[in-house]
Design an enzyme around this catalytic site. Sequence first.
Site, mmCIF file in Angstrom:
data_model
loop_
_atom_site.group_PDB
_atom_site.id
_atom_site.type_symbol
_atom_site.label_atom_id
_atom_site.label_comp_id
_atom_site.label_asym_id
_atom_site.label_seq_id
_atom_site.Cartn_x
_atom_site.Cartn_y
_atom_site.Cartn_z
ATOM 1 N N ASN A 25 -16.489 -28.810 14.530
ATOM 2 C CA ASN A 25 -17.627 -29.075 14.394
ATOM 3 C C ASN A 25 -18.394 -27.370 14.681
ATOM 4 O OD1 ASN A 25 -16.111 -30.917 12.973
ATOM 5 N ND2 ASN A 25 -18.057 -32.174 12.382
ATOM 6 N N VAL A 26 -18.359 -26.042 13.810
ATOM 7 C CA VAL A 26 -19.414 -25.358 14.210
ATOM 8 C C VAL A 26 -20.277 -25.102 13.040
ATOM 9 C CG1 VAL A 26 -19.486 -23.336 15.337
ATOM 10 C CG2 VAL A 26 -17.747 -24.571 15.486
ATOM 11 N N ASP A 62 -19.008 -32.795 4.981
ATOM 12 C CA ASP A 62 -19.767 -32.984 5.921
ATOM 13 C C ASP A 62 -20.727 -34.585 6.596
ATOM 14 O OD1 ASP A 62 -19.420 -33.118 9.496
ATOM 15 O OD2 ASP A 62 -20.655 -31.533 8.509
ATOM 16 N N GLY A 116 -20.953 -27.854 18.366
ATOM 17 C CA GLY A 116 -20.190 -26.952 18.513
ATOM 18 C C GLY A 116 -20.926 -25.752 19.441
ATOM 19 N N GLU A 140 -17.963 -41.690 10.962
ATOM 20 C CA GLU A 140 -18.536 -41.788 12.746
ATOM 21 C C GLU A 140 -19.191 -42.377 13.474
ATOM 22 O OE1 GLU A 140 -21.278 -37.977 13.161
ATOM 23 O OE2 GLU A 140 -23.330 -39.227 14.047
HETATM 24 ZN ZN LIG Z 1 -22.288 -33.333 13.046
#
Ligand SMILES: [Zn+2]
Length: 290
Positions: free
Chosen positions: A236-237, A82, A216, A134
């Site tokens: 995403n959490v 990530d 999230g 992103e």
């Molecule tokens: Zn993120």
Amino acid sequence: MAIENAKQMLLKATAEKYAVGAFNITNIIQMKAVVKAAVRKKSPLIIQTSVSPSKFLQPEVLGAVYRTIAEQAPIPICLHLDHCNDVDYCKTCADVGYTNIMIDASHHDFEENIRQTREVSDYCHARDLSVEGELGTVSGIEDQVIVAEDAAQLCDPEMAIEFVERTGIDLLAPAIGTAHGVYKTSNPKLDFDRLATIADMINGVEPTTPIVIHGGTGLAPGVVRKLVALGGSKFNVSTELKHVLLDTTFDYISANRDQYNPGKVDLAVTESIIGCIEKWMDLLGSSGKA
Ligand SMILES: [Zn+2]
């Protein structure tokens, strides 16, 4: 069945309008707990690590544990890196068994973001791995990436198309107003129209590039369902799992101060994490989709 890259998993989710939870773990106990929850729920799963825990635990160790667990599991599981802003570390993780890599060069200008993201895409595609990029910036603190709220920029839909085409990425994380960490308000301002426009422009005719929703933790269930309905298929959490891990550990030790049995702490953490993940899988609609 079990080792999968995120693109294979998420094209199906996009087509069927559910989202796969991508849960940030910081240790092996959490990793095993999220897998247990996914097996119980018969849900596809994305396990993700930020860069710091990945370096602390060693990417080779994480890759090996993931491979062992995933090969035994009756569900598809992806291991995702990530928000990595270091192209070389992206390649290191690609080499040791991660199956999806997020290169986050969103803090650079558009051309440099494209250049770095393209480099990681080319490297990963040669190894049958998928890549997340992103565009725009998500505010808050995520590991080593810190973005002030007033510096966060939302994703421009036209630029999103160009970004996807020129980088060759498999998954797009467009900034739409979600944030990392804990939301300061119970009703954060999210740009649903922007998400709908981007999802429609990119996946309207046929799903090609699944959309990722960051931040999230703390979103109301109705908001989560809406983000999924509008096209978010990786959710995403992270922060919630950290809270569950630390709160459960604190509570257990406080209530059993003279026990000194680490295995029981691990068990309590495992049960709490499983409960948290099962709730998310039902909310995202991924239960029963493996
Ligand atoms: Zn993120």
